[in-house]
Design an enzyme around this catalytic site. Sequence first.
Site, PDB file in Angstrom:
ATOM      1  CG  ASN A  13      -0.528   0.875   1.665  1.00 40.64           C
ATOM      2  OD1 ASN A  13      -0.143   0.065   0.816  1.00 40.64           O
ATOM      3  ND2 ASN A  13      -1.090   2.029   1.352  1.00 40.64           N
ATOM      4  CD1 TRP A  14       4.180  -3.425   3.933  1.00 36.58           C
ATOM      5  CD2 TRP A  14       5.276  -4.961   2.729  1.00 36.58           C
ATOM      6  NE1 TRP A  14       4.632  -4.401   4.791  1.00 36.58           N
ATOM      7  CE2 TRP A  14       5.300  -5.351   4.083  1.00 36.58           C
ATOM      8  CE3 TRP A  14       5.897  -5.783   1.777  1.00 36.58           C
ATOM      9  CZ2 TRP A  14       5.934  -6.523   4.513  1.00 36.58           C
ATOM     10  CZ3 TRP A  14       6.521  -6.942   2.195  1.00 36.58           C
ATOM     11  CH2 TRP A  14       6.542  -7.311   3.552  1.00 36.58           C
ATOM     12  CE  LYS A  15       1.523   4.399   0.921  1.00 36.87           C
ATOM     13  NZ  LYS A  15       1.476   5.843   0.967  1.00 36.87           N
ATOM     14  CG  HIS A  98      -4.087   4.304  -0.742  1.00 36.65           C
ATOM     15  ND1 HIS A  98      -3.359   5.322  -1.290  1.00 36.65           N
ATOM     16  CD2 HIS A  98      -3.652   4.158   0.531  1.00 36.65           C
ATOM     17  CE1 HIS A  98      -2.503   5.768  -0.374  1.00 36.65           C
ATOM     18  NE2 HIS A  98      -2.662   5.080   0.734  1.00 36.65           N
ATOM     19  CD  GLU A 100      -0.037   6.466  -2.286  1.00 36.52           C
ATOM     20  OE1 GLU A 100       0.148   5.249  -2.391  1.00 36.52           O
ATOM     21  OE2 GLU A 100       0.434   7.144  -1.341  1.00 36.52           O
ATOM     22  CD  GLU A 170      -4.551   6.061   4.434  1.00 32.77           C
ATOM     23  OE1 GLU A 170      -3.693   5.583   5.190  1.00 32.77           O
ATOM     24  OE2 GLU A 170      -4.469   5.997   3.208  1.00 32.77           O
ATOM     25  N   GLY A 176       2.401  10.288   3.397  1.00 34.42           N
ATOM     26  CA  GLY A 176       3.766  10.306   2.885  1.00 34.42           C
ATOM     27  C   GLY A 176       4.427  11.671   2.956  1.00 34.42           C
ATOM     28  CB  SER A 216       2.747  11.102   8.405  1.00 30.24           C
ATOM     29  OG  SER A 216       2.956  11.480   7.049  1.00 30.24           O
ATOM     30  N   GLY A 237       1.937   3.493   6.105  1.00 28.84           N
ATOM     31  CA  GLY A 237       2.742   3.377   4.894  1.00 28.84           C
ATOM     32  C   GLY A 237       4.211   3.252   5.238  1.00 28.84           C
ATOM     33  N   GLY A 238       4.917   4.369   5.183  1.00 35.58           N
ATOM     34  CA  GLY A 238       6.376   4.386   5.371  1.00 35.58           C
ATOM     35  C   GLY A 238       6.870   3.599   6.579  1.00 35.58           C
TER      36      GLY A 238
END
Length: 256
Positions: A13-15, A98, A100, A170, A176, A216, A237-238
């Site tokens: 998930n590049w966001k 998601h 976010e 999640e 994150g 994470s 993500g990251g």
Amino acid sequence: MKKNVRKAVIAGNWKMNKTRPEAKALIEAMKPLVSDAGCEVVICTPYTNLETAVEMTEGTNIKVGAENVHFEKSGAFTGEISADMLTEIGVEYVIIGHSERRQYFGETDETVNKRTKAALSAGLKPIVCVGELLWERECNITEEVVGRQIKLDFYDVSAEDIKKCVIAYEPVWAIGTGKTATAEQAEEVCAFIRGKLADLYGNDVAQAVTVQYGGSMNAGNAAELLSKENIDGGLIGGASLKAPDFAEIVKAATNG
Ligand code: PGA
């Protein structure tokens, strides 16, 4: 049914990261590193990179996903993108709900449900995100929260269609933050999700649905998380923004 008959899915998930040249460099670096993956490999990119990603991954084992989709087919919805617009350019997956989106953009279980149904009817595979806030975990209502999300987010979704969905557990407090749920905590909720699916759809269907963990997940902790019976993959993500790290997670899923 055993875990090894379900499809493991590792999705990045590049966001809101990567301009087009940056996306090209990342995909180029990633391609050889994941080419022998024994799991499904998906990269979910910003809308502006989707066409590039589809072109660059043609003929490879990397699938492309979007990070959101609108539930109407077309019309006066300034700034939105429909499911047909995504499938037309070759997108196969889409992240829906998601945390976010829920936290910053007013996403509710009702709109998650509408988006999920719109995605399914256009032939997209939804990756539907659920998970509790830290406060909710502290109040000991994780199962209540996640169970409610599963019930509402998949309301009116058929047994045939739920098998096309991926569910990403999640915990919001782990996203994150560098704070991963322990493998035991993640397994506990993923198993709970499968139990909830069994209540709603029966055990055979529940055993066929891919349930990911996200929050994470990284090259260091992926193997332990993915070794768990009910954790069939990850939403990353990251660590999905660095090709070697993402490839390590793909390798862990291939072995796990
Ligand atoms: P993270 O993000 O891996 O950076 O915690 C996961 C996600 O938000 O899907």
